[in-house]
Design a protein around this motif. Structure first.
Motif, mmCIF file in Angstrom:
data_model
loop_
_atom_site.group_PDB
_atom_site.id
_atom_site.type_symbol
_atom_site.label_atom_id
_atom_site.label_comp_id
_atom_site.label_asym_id
_atom_site.label_seq_id
_atom_site.Cartn_x
_atom_site.Cartn_y
_atom_site.Cartn_z
ATOM 1 N N LEU A 63 62.744 20.881 71.768
ATOM 2 C CA LEU A 63 63.913 20.364 71.052
ATOM 3 C C LEU A 63 64.024 20.958 69.661
ATOM 4 O O LEU A 63 65.130 21.242 69.180
ATOM 5 N N GLY A 64 62.913 21.152 68.996
ATOM 6 C CA GLY A 64 62.935 21.789 67.681
ATOM 7 C C GLY A 64 63.494 23.198 67.747
ATOM 8 O O GLY A 64 64.273 23.614 66.883
ATOM 9 N N VAL A 65 63.124 23.952 68.777
ATOM 10 C CA VAL A 65 63.658 25.301 68.950
ATOM 11 C C VAL A 65 65.160 25.247 69.214
ATOM 12 O O VAL A 65 65.929 26.063 68.676
ATOM 13 N N VAL A 66 65.605 24.277 70.010
ATOM 14 C CA VAL A 66 67.038 24.125 70.281
ATOM 15 C C VAL A 66 67.796 23.861 68.981
ATOM 16 O O VAL A 66 68.840 24.487 68.715
ATOM 17 N N PHE A 67 67.292 22.956 68.153
ATOM 18 C CA PHE A 67 67.971 22.670 66.896
ATOM 19 C C PHE A 67 67.922 23.855 65.940
ATOM 20 O O PHE A 67 68.853 24.078 65.174
ATOM 21 N N LEU A 68 66.854 24.634 65.981
ATOM 22 C CA LEU A 68 66.791 25.840 65.167
ATOM 23 C C LEU A 68 67.869 26.833 65.582
ATOM 24 O O LEU A 68 68.532 27.444 64.743
ATOM 25 N N ILE A 70 70.691 26.035 66.960
ATOM 26 C CA ILE A 70 71.961 25.458 66.504
ATOM 27 C C ILE A 70 72.189 25.777 65.029
ATOM 28 O O ILE A 70 73.304 26.137 64.624
ATOM 29 N N VAL A 71 71.163 25.662 64.209
ATOM 30 C CA VAL A 71 71.294 25.963 62.783
ATOM 31 C C VAL A 71 71.632 27.442 62.579
ATOM 32 O O VAL A 71 72.507 27.788 61.774
ATOM 33 N N ILE A 72 70.961 28.323 63.301
ATOM 34 C CA ILE A 72 71.241 29.755 63.172
ATOM 35 C C ILE A 72 72.670 30.054 63.623
ATOM 36 O O ILE A 72 73.403 30.801 62.954
ATOM 37 N N TYR A 73 73.083 29.486 64.737
ATOM 38 C CA TYR A 73 74.444 29.706 65.223
ATOM 39 C C TYR A 73 75.476 29.154 64.240
ATOM 40 O O TYR A 73 76.509 29.792 63.990
ATOM 41 N N GLY A 74 75.203 28.003 63.676
ATOM 42 C CA GLY A 74 76.103 27.436 62.671
ATOM 43 C C GLY A 74 76.207 28.320 61.446
ATOM 44 O O GLY A 74 77.296 28.515 60.884
ATOM 45 N N GLY A 91 81.089 25.595 61.267
ATOM 46 C CA GLY A 91 79.759 26.079 60.919
ATOM 47 C C GLY A 91 79.012 25.099 60.041
ATOM 48 O O GLY A 91 77.809 24.873 60.209
ATOM 49 N N ARG A 92 79.728 24.511 59.076
ATOM 50 C CA ARG A 92 79.115 23.518 58.179
ATOM 51 C C ARG A 92 78.632 22.305 58.954
ATOM 52 O O ARG A 92 77.515 21.814 58.738
ATOM 53 N N LYS A 93 79.464 21.813 59.887
ATOM 54 C CA LYS A 93 79.061 20.658 60.696
ATOM 55 C C LYS A 93 77.850 20.992 61.569
ATOM 56 O O LYS A 93 76.945 20.173 61.723
ATOM 57 N N MET A 94 77.834 22.200 62.118
ATOM 58 C CA MET A 94 76.695 22.584 62.963
ATOM 59 C C MET A 94 75.418 22.663 62.140
ATOM 60 O O MET A 94 74.348 22.251 62.615
ATOM 61 N N LEU A 95 75.510 23.184 60.922
ATOM 62 C CA LEU A 95 74.328 23.248 60.062
ATOM 63 C C LEU A 95 73.822 21.855 59.726
ATOM 64 O O LEU A 95 72.615 21.588 59.775
ATOM 65 N N ILE A 100 69.846 17.620 60.701
ATOM 66 C CA ILE A 100 69.526 16.226 61.041
ATOM 67 C C ILE A 100 68.692 16.176 62.315
ATOM 68 O O ILE A 100 67.705 15.434 62.409
ATOM 69 N N GLY A 101 69.053 16.972 63.315
ATOM 70 C CA GLY A 101 68.288 17.012 64.564
ATOM 71 C C GLY A 101 66.869 17.489 64.354
ATOM 72 O O GLY A 101 65.918 16.946 64.933
ATOM 73 N N MET A 102 66.710 18.520 63.514
ATOM 74 C CA MET A 102 65.353 19.003 63.228
ATOM 75 C C MET A 102 64.546 17.950 62.491
ATOM 76 O O MET A 102 63.348 17.775 62.752
ATOM 77 N N LEU A 103 65.182 17.227 61.580
ATOM 78 C CA LEU A 103 64.504 16.147 60.871
ATOM 79 C C LEU A 103 64.052 15.058 61.841
ATOM 80 O O LEU A 103 62.919 14.561 61.759
#
Length: 124
Positions: A63-68, A70-74, A91-95, A100-103
């Motif tokens: 899950l951490g990799v998935v959120f990472l 998402i952050v890169i794509y955002g 992009g801002r919302k995705m970041l 938040i997901g990584m946290l």
């Protein structure tokens, strides 16, 4: 019709009855293969809390990799927006959502490690 009955009987003799006879042998072969794979993979038999903790750790890592991602794509979406307000906002919302997901993943991982350590220390 006369050829169908002998064919059915031959089919029963060749395919169904040997399966009953060799079921134990097949199970023994499967167990040997599983034991060989476990030895090759150097898996160790552990207690239940440790195993559950390892599974939770792997799932949270994925899950951490998935959120990472998402952050890169955002970030890429925001950088390539070219002044388009909708893409910048997307992009801002995705970041924000990725952060938040990584946290949440990091918090859940640390909590699960703490709980598993407490459980295993109380068992011993």
């Amino acid at each position: 019709m006369k050829k169908i009955i002998p064919t059915i009987i031959l089919g029963l003799l060749l395919f169904i009855f040997p399966a009953f006879v060799s079921a134990q042998t097949a199970q023994d072969l499967a167990n040997e293969g599983l034991d060989s794979a476990a030895t090759t993979a150097t898996l160790q038999a552990g207690d239940l809390p440790t195993t559950i903790g390892a599974i939770v750790g792997v799932l949270l890592s994925v899950l951490g990799v998935v959120f990472l991602v998402i952050v890169i794509y955002g970030g890429i979406t925001w950088m390539t927006a070219g002044g388009d307000e909708k893409k910048v906002e997307k992009g801002r919302k995705m970041l924000i959502e990725g952060a938040i997901g990584m946290l949440i993943c990091v918090s859940a991982y640390s909590l699960s490690v703490y709980v598993v350590q407490k459980i295993t220390s109380s068992i011993q």
